[in-house]
Motif scaffolding. Sequence first.
Motif, mmCIF file in Angstrom:
data_model
loop_
_atom_site.group_PDB
_atom_site.id
_atom_site.type_symbol
_atom_site.label_atom_id
_atom_site.label_comp_id
_atom_site.label_asym_id
_atom_site.label_seq_id
_atom_site.Cartn_x
_atom_site.Cartn_y
_atom_site.Cartn_z
ATOM 1 N N LEU A 82 7.999 15.501 -3.969
ATOM 2 C CA LEU A 82 6.953 14.989 -4.861
ATOM 3 C C LEU A 82 6.333 13.691 -4.341
ATOM 4 O O LEU A 82 5.610 13.010 -5.067
ATOM 5 N N SER A 83 6.587 13.363 -3.075
ATOM 6 C CA SER A 83 6.146 12.068 -2.546
ATOM 7 C C SER A 83 4.639 11.863 -2.662
ATOM 8 O O SER A 83 4.192 10.757 -2.971
ATOM 9 N N GLN A 84 3.832 12.883 -2.450
ATOM 10 C CA GLN A 84 2.376 12.707 -2.548
ATOM 11 C C GLN A 84 1.957 12.363 -3.976
ATOM 12 O O GLN A 84 1.056 11.560 -4.189
ATOM 13 N N ASN A 123 17.005 15.585 -25.592
ATOM 14 C CA ASN A 123 18.435 15.765 -25.826
ATOM 15 C C ASN A 123 19.188 16.118 -24.549
ATOM 16 O O ASN A 123 20.328 16.555 -24.604
ATOM 17 N N SER A 124 18.514 15.935 -23.418
ATOM 18 C CA SER A 124 19.148 16.313 -22.151
ATOM 19 C C SER A 124 19.970 15.156 -21.599
ATOM 20 O O SER A 124 19.819 14.007 -22.001
ATOM 21 N N ASP A 125 20.804 15.483 -20.662
ATOM 22 C CA ASP A 125 21.584 14.473 -19.945
ATOM 23 C C ASP A 125 20.865 14.216 -18.625
ATOM 24 O O ASP A 125 21.380 14.498 -17.554
ATOM 25 N N LEU A 126 19.647 13.713 -18.723
ATOM 26 C CA LEU A 126 18.765 13.534 -17.588
ATOM 27 C C LEU A 126 19.318 12.492 -16.634
ATOM 28 O O LEU A 126 19.545 11.345 -17.010
ATOM 29 N N LYS A 127 19.547 12.893 -15.397
ATOM 30 C CA LYS A 127 20.023 11.973 -14.364
ATOM 31 C C LYS A 127 18.883 11.746 -13.389
ATOM 32 O O LYS A 127 18.411 12.657 -12.732
ATOM 33 N N MET A 128 18.425 10.523 -13.356
ATOM 34 C CA MET A 128 17.329 10.148 -12.475
ATOM 35 C C MET A 128 17.632 8.734 -12.035
ATOM 36 O O MET A 128 17.087 7.775 -12.537
ATOM 37 N N GLU A 129 18.586 8.604 -11.116
ATOM 38 C CA GLU A 129 19.093 7.282 -10.788
ATOM 39 C C GLU A 129 19.086 7.042 -9.293
ATOM 40 O O GLU A 129 19.244 7.958 -8.500
ATOM 41 N N VAL A 130 18.907 5.786 -8.955
ATOM 42 C CA VAL A 130 18.989 5.351 -7.570
ATOM 43 C C VAL A 130 19.805 4.068 -7.565
ATOM 44 O O VAL A 130 19.746 3.280 -8.509
ATOM 45 N N PRO A 186 0.836 -1.203 0.000
ATOM 46 C CA PRO A 186 0.000 0.000 0.000
ATOM 47 C C PRO A 186 0.873 1.256 0.000
ATOM 48 O O PRO A 186 2.018 1.233 0.470
ATOM 49 N N ALA A 187 0.340 2.337 -0.527
ATOM 50 C CA ALA A 187 1.109 3.572 -0.689
ATOM 51 C C ALA A 187 1.724 4.045 0.623
ATOM 52 O O ALA A 187 2.877 4.484 0.641
ATOM 53 N N ASP A 188 0.993 3.947 1.724
ATOM 54 C CA ASP A 188 1.512 4.475 2.986
ATOM 55 C C ASP A 188 2.772 3.758 3.459
ATOM 56 O O ASP A 188 3.569 4.325 4.199
ATOM 57 N N GLU A 189 2.986 2.511 3.027
ATOM 58 C CA GLU A 189 4.204 1.794 3.400
ATOM 59 C C GLU A 189 5.441 2.428 2.750
ATOM 60 O O GLU A 189 6.534 2.341 3.284
ATOM 61 N N PHE A 190 5.248 3.053 1.592
ATOM 62 C CA PHE A 190 6.370 3.720 0.932
ATOM 63 C C PHE A 190 6.902 4.879 1.770
ATOM 64 O O PHE A 190 8.067 5.244 1.664
ATOM 65 N N LEU A 191 6.042 5.448 2.603
ATOM 66 C CA LEU A 191 6.490 6.558 3.450
ATOM 67 C C LEU A 191 7.463 6.106 4.529
ATOM 68 O O LEU A 191 8.124 6.921 5.151
ATOM 69 N N SER A 192 7.569 4.790 4.738
ATOM 70 C CA SER A 192 8.557 4.278 5.693
ATOM 71 C C SER A 192 9.965 4.266 5.094
ATOM 72 O O SER A 192 10.946 4.053 5.806
ATOM 73 N N GLU A 247 14.092 8.013 1.965
ATOM 74 C CA GLU A 247 14.337 8.766 0.731
ATOM 75 C C GLU A 247 13.022 9.137 0.037
ATOM 76 O O GLU A 247 12.925 10.153 -0.632
ATOM 77 N N PHE A 248 12.035 8.306 0.191
ATOM 78 C CA PHE A 248 10.727 8.554 -0.409
ATOM 79 C C PHE A 248 9.958 9.593 0.406
ATOM 80 O O PHE A 248 9.355 10.511 -0.142
#
Length: 175
Positions: free
Chosen positions: A63-65, A163-170, A48-54, A57-58
């Motif tokens: 933008l967590s909501q 064309n961007s150097d988009l960094k979105m990594e974990v 469930p979504a609320d578990e992600f709040l544990s 980093e999330f």
Amino acid sequence: MGNTSSMLTQYDIEEVQQHCNHTFSQQEIVSLYQRFCQLDRNGCGFVPADEFLSVPEFAVNPLSQRLLRMVDGLNFKEFVAFLSAFSPRAPLQHKIEFIFKVYDSDGNGKVTFSDMLDVLHDLTGQFVSEQQRKQVLTRVLEEAGCSKDSFLVLSDFVKILGNSDLKMEVEVPVD
């Protein structure tokens, strides 16, 4: 795979790997499964979504909501697919599609001035006034040849970010 108390088989791992277009190694998938099992506290095979709040980093993400709306009730395959946008091996197109979904909170395939303003508000909080956000966003849209009455679709996001150097990594810790 539905019951989190079961172990992942080699077949399950390969199936998940194929489902996420090989953005995670088999070892990373096993680590993600262990994390999924920790989040699936009641063992029903869904988080469930609320578990992600544990996840710290999330929880601290501005933008967590918005992200919570995207993750509610994910099974393991969906969990890995969701996280695959953050893999360094994910194609740029996949990352752009993910970002578009964050902005397009109602899922209608269009990002309006209001949608962009809401994201900007989530990112800036009380540090920037509503008037300042509107001014900045209006100026950015005008520079892009749009007005605040315009809306953006996925292809616009691809043009803007393609064309961007988009960094979105974990990083996925592997035992």
